[in-house]
Design a protein around this motif. Structure first.
Motif, PDB file in Angstrom:
ATOM      1  N   SER A 175       0.644  -1.209   0.028  1.00 12.00           N
ATOM      2  CA  SER A 175      -0.116   0.082   0.089  1.00 12.00           C
ATOM      3  C   SER A 175       0.925   1.332   0.132  1.00 12.00           C
ATOM      4  N   ARG A 176       2.025   0.972   0.684  1.00  8.37           N
ATOM      5  CA  ARG A 176       2.895   2.215   0.733  1.00  8.37           C
ATOM      6  C   ARG A 176       4.316   1.643   0.529  1.00  8.37           C
ATOM      7  N   GLY A 177       5.127   3.003  -0.093  1.00  8.37           N
ATOM      8  CA  GLY A 177       6.640   2.760  -0.030  1.00  8.37           C
ATOM      9  C   GLY A 177       6.930   1.645  -1.034  1.00  8.37           C
ATOM     10  N   ASN A 178       6.399   1.643  -2.297  1.00  4.32           N
ATOM     11  CA  ASN A 178       6.949   0.862  -3.137  1.00  4.32           C
ATOM     12  C   ASN A 178       8.184   1.385  -3.918  1.00  4.32           C
ATOM     13  N   GLU A 179       9.024   0.593  -4.212  1.00  9.92           N
ATOM     14  CA  GLU A 179      10.256   0.843  -5.094  1.00  9.92           C
ATOM     15  C   GLU A 179      10.468   0.254  -6.379  1.00  9.92           C
ATOM     16  N   LEU A 180      10.272   1.151  -7.369  1.00 13.82           N
ATOM     17  CA  LEU A 180      10.793   0.549  -8.646  1.00 13.82           C
ATOM     18  C   LEU A 180      11.787   1.135  -9.096  1.00 13.82           C
ATOM     19  N   ARG A 181      12.851   0.137  -9.255  1.00 17.16           N
ATOM     20  CA  ARG A 181      14.204   0.279  -9.527  1.00 17.16           C
ATOM     21  C   ARG A 181      14.619  -0.220 -11.110  1.00 17.16           C
ATOM     22  N   ILE A 182      15.210   0.473 -12.102  1.00 19.43           N
ATOM     23  CA  ILE A 182      15.305  -0.040 -13.457  1.00 19.43           C
ATOM     24  C   ILE A 182      16.970   0.075 -13.744  1.00 19.43           C
ATOM     25  N   VAL A 183      17.500  -0.910 -13.968  1.00 19.55           N
ATOM     26  CA  VAL A 183      18.953  -0.814 -14.098  1.00 19.55           C
ATOM     27  C   VAL A 183      19.301  -1.114 -15.797  1.00 19.55           C
ATOM     28  N   PHE A 184      19.881   0.012 -16.240  1.00 20.60           N
ATOM     29  CA  PHE A 184      19.948   0.204 -17.713  1.00 20.60           C
ATOM     30  C   PHE A 184      21.546  -0.372 -18.249  1.00 20.60           C
ATOM     31  N   HIS A 185      21.682  -1.449 -18.786  1.00 16.48           N
ATOM     32  CA  HIS A 185      22.940  -1.618 -19.354  1.00 16.48           C
ATOM     33  C   HIS A 185      23.322  -1.091 -20.544  1.00 16.48           C
ATOM     34  N   SER A 186      24.712  -0.584 -20.591  1.00 18.21           N
ATOM     35  CA  SER A 186      24.963   0.072 -21.916  1.00 18.21           C
ATOM     36  C   SER A 186      24.977  -0.761 -23.165  1.00 18.21           C
ATOM     37  N   SER A 187      24.247  -0.269 -24.029  1.00 23.56           N
ATOM     38  CA  SER A 187      24.025  -1.227 -25.264  1.00 23.56           C
ATOM     39  C   SER A 187      25.306  -1.351 -26.339  1.00 23.56           C
ATOM     40  N   ILE A 188      26.173  -0.456 -25.758  1.00 20.49           N
ATOM     41  CA  ILE A 188      27.634  -0.855 -26.456  1.00 20.49           C
ATOM     42  C   ILE A 188      28.089  -2.083 -25.967  1.00 20.49           C
ATOM     43  N   LYS A 189      28.021  -2.283 -24.679  1.00 16.05           N
ATOM     44  CA  LYS A 189      28.498  -3.514 -23.786  1.00 16.05           C
ATOM     45  C   LYS A 189      27.877  -4.558 -24.206  1.00 16.05           C
ATOM     46  N   VAL A 190      26.523  -4.506 -24.457  1.00 16.01           N
ATOM     47  CA  VAL A 190      25.653  -5.593 -24.939  1.00 16.01           C
ATOM     48  C   VAL A 190      26.065  -6.137 -26.398  1.00 16.01           C
ATOM     49  N   VAL A 191      26.318  -5.059 -27.186  1.00 17.21           N
ATOM     50  CA  VAL A 191      26.616  -5.226 -28.596  1.00 17.21           C
ATOM     51  C   VAL A 191      28.140  -6.261 -28.443  1.00 17.21           C
ATOM     52  N   ASP A 192      28.842  -5.659 -27.735  1.00 19.46           N
ATOM     53  CA  ASP A 192      30.268  -6.371 -27.712  1.00 19.46           C
ATOM     54  C   ASP A 192      30.084  -7.779 -27.141  1.00 19.46           C
ATOM     55  N   SER A 193      29.241  -7.932 -26.262  1.00 19.53           N
ATOM     56  CA  SER A 193      29.015  -9.374 -25.784  1.00 19.53           C
ATOM     57  C   SER A 193      28.492 -10.319 -26.859  1.00 19.53           C
ATOM     58  N   LEU A 194      27.283  -9.960 -27.558  1.00 21.35           N
ATOM     59  CA  LEU A 194      26.758 -10.593 -28.440  1.00 21.35           C
ATOM     60  C   LEU A 194      27.654 -10.984 -29.708  1.00 21.35           C
ATOM     61  N   ALA A 195      28.412  -9.930 -29.966  1.00 25.37           N
ATOM     62  CA  ALA A 195      29.337 -10.078 -31.258  1.00 25.37           C
ATOM     63  C   ALA A 195      30.093 -11.226 -30.968  1.00 25.37           C
ATOM     64  N   ALA A 196      30.601 -11.203 -29.684  1.00 27.21           N
ATOM     65  CA  ALA A 196      31.752 -11.968 -29.283  1.00 27.21           C
ATOM     66  C   ALA A 196      31.155 -13.469 -29.420  1.00 27.21           C
ATOM     67  N   MET A 197      30.290 -13.586 -29.267  1.00 23.93           N
ATOM     68  CA  MET A 197      29.328 -15.106 -29.137  1.00 23.93           C
ATOM     69  C   MET A 197      29.251 -15.571 -30.710  1.00 23.93           C
ATOM     70  N   MET A 198      29.838 -15.045 -31.653  1.00 29.12           N
ATOM     71  CA  MET A 198      29.380 -15.279 -32.948  1.00 29.12           C
ATOM     72  C   MET A 198      30.700 -15.417 -33.671  1.00 29.12           C
ATOM     73  N   PRO A 199      30.823 -16.379 -34.579  1.00 29.18           N
ATOM     74  CA  PRO A 199      32.218 -16.589 -35.289  1.00 29.18           C
ATOM     75  C   PRO A 199      32.682 -15.610 -36.170  1.00 29.18           C
ATOM     76  N   PHE A 200      31.711 -14.707 -36.552  1.00 31.38           N
ATOM     77  CA  PHE A 200      31.849 -13.829 -37.439  1.00 31.38           C
ATOM     78  C   PHE A 200      31.376 -12.550 -36.997  1.00 31.38           C
ATOM     79  N   CYS A 201      31.707 -11.598 -37.578  1.00 28.41           N
ATOM     80  CA  CYS A 201      30.865 -10.080 -37.375  1.00 28.41           C
ATOM     81  C   CYS A 201      29.764 -10.062 -38.533  1.00 28.41           C
ATOM     82  N   LEU A 202      28.702  -9.596 -37.946  1.00 28.33           N
ATOM     83  CA  LEU A 202      27.627  -9.091 -39.085  1.00 28.33           C
ATOM     84  C   LEU A 202      27.958  -8.206 -39.798  1.00 28.33           C
ATOM     85  N   PRO A 203      28.070  -8.320 -41.306  1.00 24.10           N
ATOM     86  CA  PRO A 203      28.355  -7.061 -42.305  1.00 24.10           C
ATOM     87  C   PRO A 203      27.203  -6.018 -42.019  1.00 24.10           C
ATOM     88  N   GLY A 204      27.886  -4.639 -42.006  1.00 21.79           N
ATOM     89  CA  GLY A 204      26.678  -3.923 -42.274  1.00 21.79           C
ATOM     90  C   GLY A 204      27.132  -2.868 -40.648  1.00 21.79           C
TER      91      GLY A 204
END
Length: 769
Positions: free
Chosen positions: A136-165
């Motif tokens: 009823s009272r004192g609810n906390e909503l917290r959102i953690v945003f992760h850098s899209s650049i870091k996410v891109v680097d992580s996903l790209a590293a999982m592939m054997p080749f870079c996506l052209p483009g």
């Protein structure tokens, strides 16, 4: 007035009901860098980390000077946002859910310390049940945003080749955030659309749309469709035609799946037409839906009754490409649209609406929502409906190959369903296009050569492309919006392929990227031109926003607002080629705008005066998202560049143009009115002092979208070499003048062109925006 009153009452009733069931959670947010011990700072929702940092004085205005180069560190930072809230007593012991309309992009959401969501797509709405976690009272909503650049680097590293483009392909985030040749690179994050807590309805009808299955002046068959949330034994749907005071009643004892369809007919409908083809008649239908005996939906829908289809069929030339509205071919006149501000959350509906109004004022009948931005908001689509602007809407894919794993495709599947269901209700929506320039990039930009060390990569990537753009997206359109056409990729062939002139739509960039002369537009006329353009400076006032006071565009600050690698060099090369010799920055702005206008005029005339072979001209681009030298016809402050006046004139229903053939000036004319036009065409040869040298007149009958040669004007060698004369063409019908245009015979030094421009300015700029 009665219609406005009824609509207003309906809106107020709906808003009141929404408020009783919903708590908007947009106020009193705080943010900080994740993992830091920094003080929490106030944040604005909707918003972004860049604009929040600027509002708190932590970074300079990223749009001014070279500040855009100084804030790149933000792209790699993780951030957290926090909001505290209470709920009213009426929400206690109810089934509650949190709705996130837009999270940009990779976010972990915590409610009272419990992780309730991992979001990974800025184009999706996310809904989470949360009754067991709410207090009823004192609810906390917290959102953690992760850098899209870091996410891109992580996903790209999982592939054997870079996506052209481009790196943007790995994540479902607006591509232009990663930098484009007209925009800065701010890989931002944040809560870019509203968040709200609501009482979950037991039964609800959502995404209701009324579309036209077929129509003629005698009768139209309409389809009302919606998706049902929850269960009901019996659904009763009542459709009231408020214009004709006619009711339709349907009962469904069984609902197969979540989609419900109801057909009804309208006798003697008033058809909706695009701008310039007829009136934008809107019919009013009140829809009431009862689940068992409970009213769960009641709303008035204003709908344009019309049919639109893309006609792309093999013919004696190659493959046609044109839009047919209510059975009538339409010559498409318009531009490509990008988000009106880089930070999309800060674009009010009024700015989007202004784009539609600008298009109508400039005699457009179509806008293309480009696939590297964001999906258009409802307010924009509604205004396009009111103003007669058809919308070609790309899905948000551009200039890159994309992942093809099951998780990525499932994410896109949900995104596409949400956006198609949201936008299908709009009369203005004419076409769904799978992507921008991905097919062209694969076949013409050397992407396949980047994968020579990976034997199976080419086959796998192209197979993934086929699954995404030839299977998944068209299947969503076919299932949820079957009255719209789908086109897999724009263009059909790249501009280096001869078929780009004979098959489908074309993006012709030989004039800019290939530095070919403007006259090449007369030779390179496709079936439908969906991209072409040339850069011009914004207004002097906008240039001053990022100018350090130097006289020419070679200072650091001016270079920071030119994102094309050789943009200034290309403009200056054409200025020299066309005889312009600006002495200072102000003359350079004027000359570049004049140069840009001349280039677009060459292209538009070539396209229109080649109909019905060519049936559309959509230039790049209408607007800017920040202060910049670009291809736009209107700068980011809303100032019309000179080219916008040219476009408005050349997009009029009936135009004429002239071109040299040996020593003859050939005059052609065309009309895109749906009815034949009888016109009188006058040509005057004059000097810059207003003296008349010769005059020719012709009477001509013009059929819709059929360009004809009107006559020829003989020119002797002396006239052809004079740089102080010009040709003025005027078209008269319905007892008044409808069109004027001016042509110069030679490439003229800049000073003389400026003098001529003052003499004929009334022809180009009679009406200011």
């Amino acid at each position: 007035m009665k219609r406005i009153t009824l609509s207003l009452i309906a809106i107020l009733i709906t808003a009141a009901a929404f408020a009783q069931q919903t708590i908007l959670l947009n106020d009193s947010w705080m943010f900080r860098q994740l993992g830091s011990q920094d003080t929490w700072l106030p944040a604005k929702v909707p918003g972004s980390v860049h604009t929040d940092l600027f509002a708190n004085g932590k970074i300079p205005d990223p749009f001014l000077g070279c500040n855009n180069m100084q804030v790149s560190w933000i792209d790699s930072v993780d951030c957290e946002y926090r909001h505290m809230f209470d709920i009213p007593d009426s929400f206690n012991n109810r089934d509650l859910e949190l709705v996130f309309d837009g999270l940009d992009t990779h976010a972990d959401v915590f409610l009272n310390g419990v992780k309730i969501l991992r979001a990974n797509n800025m184009f999706r709405r996310w809904t989470v049940s949360c009754s067991n976690l709410i207090h009823s009272r004192g609810n906390e909503l917290r959102i953690v945003f992760h850098s899209s650049i870091k996410v891109v680097d992580s996903l790209a590293a999982m592939m054997p080749f870079c996506l052209p483009g481009g790196e943007w392909a790995y994540v479902r985030k607006a591509a232009y955030h990663f930098g484009w040749d007209w925009g800065p690179r701010f890989v931002t994050c944040g809560i870019w659309k509203p968040i709200y807590l609501r009482i979950k309805p037991k039964v609800a009808a959502e995404n209701l749309a009324i579309v036209t299955l077929n129509a003629n002046p005698q009768q139209a068959t309409m389809l009302a469709t919606f998706n049902l949330v929850g269960n009901a034994d019996v659904l009763t749907i009542k459709v009231v035609d408020l214009d004709y005071n006619k009711d339709y009643l349907y009962k469904k004892n069984q609902v197969d799946g979540d989609e419900v369809y109801v057909k009804f007919t309208v006798d003697n409908p008033k058809l909706w037409w695009p701008n310039g083809m007829g009136n934008q008649n809107l019919s009013r239908f009140k829809i009431m839906i009862y689940a068992d005996s409970e009213l769960v939906y009641s709303k008035i829908h204003e709908v344009g009754i019309r049919t639109v289809r893309l006609v792309s069929e093999p013919d004696s030339i190659g493959q046609s490409f044109y839009f047919e509205v209510n059975g009538k071919p339409m010559f498409a006149k318009g531009a490509n649209l990008i988000p009106p501000n880089f930070f999309v959350h800060s674009i009010p509906d009024s700015s989007w609406i202004r784009m539609a109004d600008l298009a109508a004022q400039s005699n457009f009948n179509m806008l293309r929502v480009w696939g590297g931005g964001v999906y258009a908001p409802d307010a924009f689509m509604e205004e396009c409906t009111r103003k007669g602007i058809l919308v070609w809407h790309d899905f948000m894919f551009a200039c890159s190959m994309y992942p093809y794993d099951s998780a990525f495709l499932a994410n896109v599947w949900e995104e596409a369903i949400q956006q198609v269901k949201r936008l299908r209700k709009h009369t203005s929506l004419a076409l769904w296009c799978g992507n921008n320039e991905v097919d062209e990039g694969w076949h013409n930009w050397g992407w396949q050569n980047q994968l020579t060390n990976f034997i199976e990569a080419q086959k796998e990537l192209w197979g993934g492309y086929q699954r995404l753009f030839h299977e998944l997206l068209p299947s969503v359109v076919a299932r949820y919006d079957s009255t719209r056409s789908y086109w897999p990729s724009s263009p059909m062939f790249g501009w280096g392929n001869p078929k780009s002139m004979t098959h489908g739509d074309s993006h012709y960039w030989g004039v800019w990227w290939g530095r070919e002369p403007f006259e090449r537009y007369l030779q390179k006329v496709p079936r439908f031109m969906s991209e072409y353009g040339f850069q011009g400076a914004p207004s002097v006032q906008v240039m001053q926003m990022f100018n350090d006071g130097k006289n020419m565009p070679d200072s650091a600050q001016l270079l920071c607002h030119q994102k094309h690698p050789v943009g200034y060099q290309t403009i200056n090369e054409f200025l020299q080629r066309e005889g312009f010799k600006p002495d200072n920055l102000y003359e350079w702005v004027e000359a570049s705008q004049m140069l840009q206008a001349q280039g677009y005029a060459h292209a538009i005339e070539a396209h229109r005066l080649s109909s019905p072979y060519c049936m559309g001209t959509i230039y790049w681009q209408l607007n800017d998202c920040w202060p910049v030298v670009s291809w736009s016809s209107v700068d980011n402050e809303g100032n019309w560049k000179r080219v916008q006046h040219y476009v408005k004139n050349l997009y009029k229903p009936v135009i004429a143009g002239a071109y040299l053939s040996d020593s003859m000036l050939v005059v052609k004319a065309v009309s895109d009115s749906i009815n034949p036009v009888s016109a009188s065409i006058s040509t005057l040869i004059k000097d810059v002092n207003g003296n008349q040298i010769a005059q020719y007149k012709w009477a001509v009958g013009l059929k819709p979208n059929v360009a004809v040669e009107v006559g020829k004007v003989p020119l002797n060698r002396k006239l052809l070499t004079r740089n102080d004369i010009y040709l003025e063409i005027s078209i008269y019908f319905d007892n008044k003048k409808h069109f004027e245009s001016v042509y110069y015979f030679t490439k003229t030094p800049h000073k003389a062109i400026l003098q001529m421009n003052k003499m004929v300015q009334r022809l180009r700029e009679k009406v200011k925006p």
